[in-house]
Design an enzyme around this catalytic site. Structure first.
Site, PDB file in Angstrom:
ATOM      1  CB  CYS A   8      -0.904   0.003   1.223  1.00 35.70           C
ATOM      2  SG  CYS A   8      -0.013   0.065   2.802  1.00 35.70           S
ATOM      3  CG  HIS A  49       3.717  -6.969  10.225  1.00 29.17           C
ATOM      4  ND1 HIS A  49       2.499  -6.421  10.496  1.00 29.17           N
ATOM      5  CD2 HIS A  49       4.518  -6.656  11.264  1.00 29.17           C
ATOM      6  CE1 HIS A  49       2.561  -5.792  11.659  1.00 29.17           C
ATOM      7  NE2 HIS A  49       3.778  -5.921  12.135  1.00 29.17           N
ATOM      8  CG  HIS A  52       2.714  -0.538  11.632  1.00 31.05           C
ATOM      9  ND1 HIS A  52       3.979  -0.704  11.095  1.00 31.05           N
ATOM     10  CD2 HIS A  52       2.004  -1.624  11.274  1.00 31.05           C
ATOM     11  CE1 HIS A  52       4.015  -1.850  10.427  1.00 31.05           C
ATOM     12  NE2 HIS A  52       2.835  -2.425  10.511  1.00 31.05           N
ATOM     13  CB  CYS A 110       0.157   5.243   7.073  1.00 34.04           C
ATOM     14  SG  CYS A 110      -1.201   5.314   5.893  1.00 34.04           S
ATOM     15  CD  GLU A 123      -3.738   0.821  12.180  1.00 36.61           C
ATOM     16  OE1 GLU A 123      -4.896   1.253  12.288  1.00 36.61           O
ATOM     17  OE2 GLU A 123      -3.359   0.128  11.213  1.00 36.61           O
ATOM     18  CB  CYS A 180      -6.735   1.726   4.802  1.00 31.68           C
ATOM     19  SG  CYS A 180      -5.946   2.372   3.321  1.00 31.68           S
ATOM     20  CB  SER A 214       1.068  -9.642   7.310  1.00 33.60           C
ATOM     21  OG  SER A 214       0.065  -8.861   6.714  1.00 33.60           O
ATOM     22  CB  SER A 215      -3.278  -8.703  11.280  1.00 28.02           C
ATOM     23  OG  SER A 215      -3.035  -7.345  11.070  1.00 28.02           O
ATOM     24  CG  ASN A 216      -3.396  -6.534   4.694  1.00 28.66           C
ATOM     25  OD1 ASN A 216      -2.539  -6.736   3.839  1.00 28.66           O
ATOM     26  ND2 ASN A 216      -4.620  -6.170   4.395  1.00 28.66           N
TER      27      ASN A 216
END
Length: 299
Positions: free
Chosen positions: A12, A40, A74, A96, A130, A203, A231-233
């Protein structure tokens, strides 16, 4: 085999910006510290550490003085900025803009909730970088929820303002919102704007990837989702792929690929998280193409 990389996957803009800032700073500075892994993804962290980026934790930050420290995309809680001032640390702030805006919104809502004896609830992973930055805006009073059992921490007789970690699943957020609404109604017999204020703070660059990945997963026979395990995303987006295509596999790099996943006639799609570098997905593609050559030779 036809092998395609999803053009919408990869960093991103927040992560891309942070990595560019780190690389630019390392060209002019003797040493640059980074508070936590910049992204991550262990492969990218290793690449940057070989260039000279030194990863530290919050405890180590307390003992540093007269140096430069990068803040990741984050974001960070207020105490990090206080420590920097006290220790004469120059912060290279790559937070960000989306996260910074959310921190401000959480702080404003917290001040309001304090006046109204309410609560801030954050849908996110406790301990995530974050989320630490967000709870820091609330003097650590925010309630972090991710699973149903976490909802028991909320007092439904008092007002609730809900936010989300920016990289969480949109579907998960709205499911949580409904559950909180049900509990407030059960407690008070009704639901008013005073009782509950839900803010979808995910986001859009992240949430828009869900429908894109759904389409991509349907278009291919096999999906290789490339992401760091931290990475949780990545975990959330992988589940989107798996829901559309049962032949979806989560890999951190090309060494985890099993040749038995493929047939010569398969269409293979490669995609990744917002923390997955394009060079890593390209490496995975080259590995699959080498496997295909092996299949041809065997036949």
């Amino acid at each position: 085999m036809e092998v395609t990389i999803d053009k919408n996957s990869g960093y991103c803009f927040g992560v891309e910006f942070a990595i560019k800032m780190a690389e630019d700073e390392m060209e002019v500075s003797e040493k640059l510290y980074c508070l936590g892994d910049i992204v991550h993804n262990d492969m990218e962290v290793k690449r940057l550490s070989e260039k000279g980026l030194v990863v530290i934790d919050r405890e180590q930050l307390q003992n540093l003085t007269d140096c430069k420290v990068l803040i990741r995309a984050h974001g960070e809680p207020p105490e990090t900025y206080r420590t920097a001032i006290e220790n004469n640390i120059e912060l290279i702030d790559a937070s960000c803009p989306v996260v910074l805006k959310l921190q401000h919104r959480v702080k404003t809502a917290f001040d309001k909730m304090e006046r109204e004896q309410g609560q801030i609830v954050i849908y996110g992973k406790k301990g995530h970088a974050e989320v630490i930055g967000l709870t820091g805006q609330t003097l650590e009073k925010a309630i972090v929820v991710m699973e149903d059992k976490d909802l028991d921490k909320v007092d439904y007789s008092r007002p609730v303002t809900l936010f989300s970690q920016t990289t969480k699943s949109t579907k998960g957020f709205y499911e949580l919102k409904s559950k909180i609404e049900e509990r407030i109604k059960a407690e008070k017999g009704e639901l008013s704007e005073v009782d509950f204020n839900a803010n979808d703070s995910i986001c859009r660059q992240v949430s828009n990837r869900e429908p894109q990945l759904q389409r991509f997963s349907k278009e291919n026979d096999v999906i290789l989702f490339v992401s760091g395990k931290k990475s949780s995303n990545g975990r959330a987006l992988y589940q989107v792929c798996l829901a559309e295509n049962s032949r979806s596999y989560f890999v951190e790099n090309e060494t985890e690929i099993d040749p038995s996943w493929f047939s010569p006639e398969d269409k293979v799609g490669i995609c990744g998280a917002t923390s997955t570098p394009m060079w890593l997905m390209e490496r995975v593609m080259q590995h699959i193409q080498s496997l295909e050559q092996g299949m041809v030779l065997e036949n």
